[in-house]
Design an enzyme around this catalytic site. Sequence first.
Site, PDB file in Angstrom:
ATOM      1  N   VAL A  41      41.314  73.530  72.814  1.00 20.12           N
ATOM      2  CA  VAL A  41      40.202  74.145  72.100  1.00 20.12           C
ATOM      3  C   VAL A  41      40.396  73.863  70.620  1.00 20.12           C
ATOM      4  O   VAL A  41      41.464  74.140  70.066  1.00 20.12           O
ATOM      5  CB  VAL A  41      40.154  75.670  72.356  1.00 20.12           C
ATOM      6  CG1 VAL A  41      39.013  76.314  71.587  1.00 20.12           C
ATOM      7  CG2 VAL A  41      40.049  75.972  73.847  1.00 20.12           C
ATOM      8  N   LEU A  65      38.891  74.783  66.951  1.00 18.68           N
ATOM      9  CA  LEU A  65      38.049  75.756  66.251  1.00 18.68           C
ATOM     10  C   LEU A  65      37.960  75.419  64.779  1.00 18.68           C
ATOM     11  O   LEU A  65      38.968  75.079  64.149  1.00 18.68           O
ATOM     12  CB  LEU A  65      38.618  77.172  66.389  1.00 18.68           C
ATOM     13  CG  LEU A  65      38.644  77.778  67.783  1.00 18.68           C
ATOM     14  CD1 LEU A  65      39.352  79.126  67.767  1.00 18.68           C
ATOM     15  CD2 LEU A  65      37.235  77.912  68.329  1.00 18.68           C
ATOM     16  N   SER A  94      45.880  74.656  74.732  1.00 20.23           N
ATOM     17  CA  SER A  94      46.238  74.662  73.316  1.00 20.23           C
ATOM     18  C   SER A  94      44.986  75.034  72.555  1.00 20.23           C
ATOM     19  O   SER A  94      43.871  74.729  72.977  1.00 20.23           O
ATOM     20  CB  SER A  94      46.699  73.272  72.855  1.00 20.23           C
ATOM     21  OG  SER A  94      47.806  72.836  73.596  1.00 20.23           O
ATOM     22  N   CYS A  95      45.160  75.691  71.420  1.00 16.12           N
ATOM     23  CA  CYS A  95      44.029  76.040  70.562  1.00 16.12           C
ATOM     24  C   CYS A  95      44.464  75.792  69.125  1.00 16.12           C
ATOM     25  O   CYS A  95      45.500  76.304  68.697  1.00 16.12           O
ATOM     26  CB  CYS A  95      43.630  77.493  70.766  1.00 16.12           C
ATOM     27  SG  CYS A  95      42.207  77.978  69.772  1.00 16.12           S
ATOM     28  N   VAL A  96      43.678  74.999  68.413  1.00 18.98           N
ATOM     29  CA  VAL A  96      44.036  74.664  67.034  1.00 18.98           C
ATOM     30  C   VAL A  96      42.830  74.808  66.118  1.00 18.98           C
ATOM     31  O   VAL A  96      41.687  74.615  66.528  1.00 18.98           O
ATOM     32  CB  VAL A  96      44.603  73.224  66.921  1.00 18.98           C
ATOM     33  CG1 VAL A  96      45.916  73.094  67.664  1.00 18.98           C
ATOM     34  CG2 VAL A  96      43.612  72.202  67.436  1.00 18.98           C
TER      35      VAL A  96
END
Length: 129
Positions: free
Chosen positions: A79, A81, A106-108
């Site tokens: 993801v 953002l 993973s979210c970055v």
Amino acid sequence: MTTVHKIVQSESAPAALGPYSQAIVANGFVFCSGSIGINPQTSVIPEGVEAQTEQVLANMDAVLQASQSSFAQIVKTTVFLKDLKDFDAVNKIYAKNMGGALPARSCVEVARLPKDVLVEIECIATVSA
């Protein structure tokens, strides 16, 4: 060993914005390119991170279906953002759409996304036999 792959194109998702495929099926997996919140019928990007996330996941669902896969078969997502402050809002919509599936993720936070959207999601899933 040679890898045989198939390019996936769904009319129910926006066309690729550049020289890439919506997804590639190879060796029992589908590798979905990042989806952004463009409505494929109107080419409009909705306002707000919640509406964009809903459209992103609808687009991803269309590509997964065209790949003989589904949200339940996703093994990894990433993801992206524009603002990590949107993490909770995106999580609520993501969880609702995943229907109980808990893929690795993973979210970055990123400086900028295509078309100045607020969220982009890519995934890897298994394909149905």
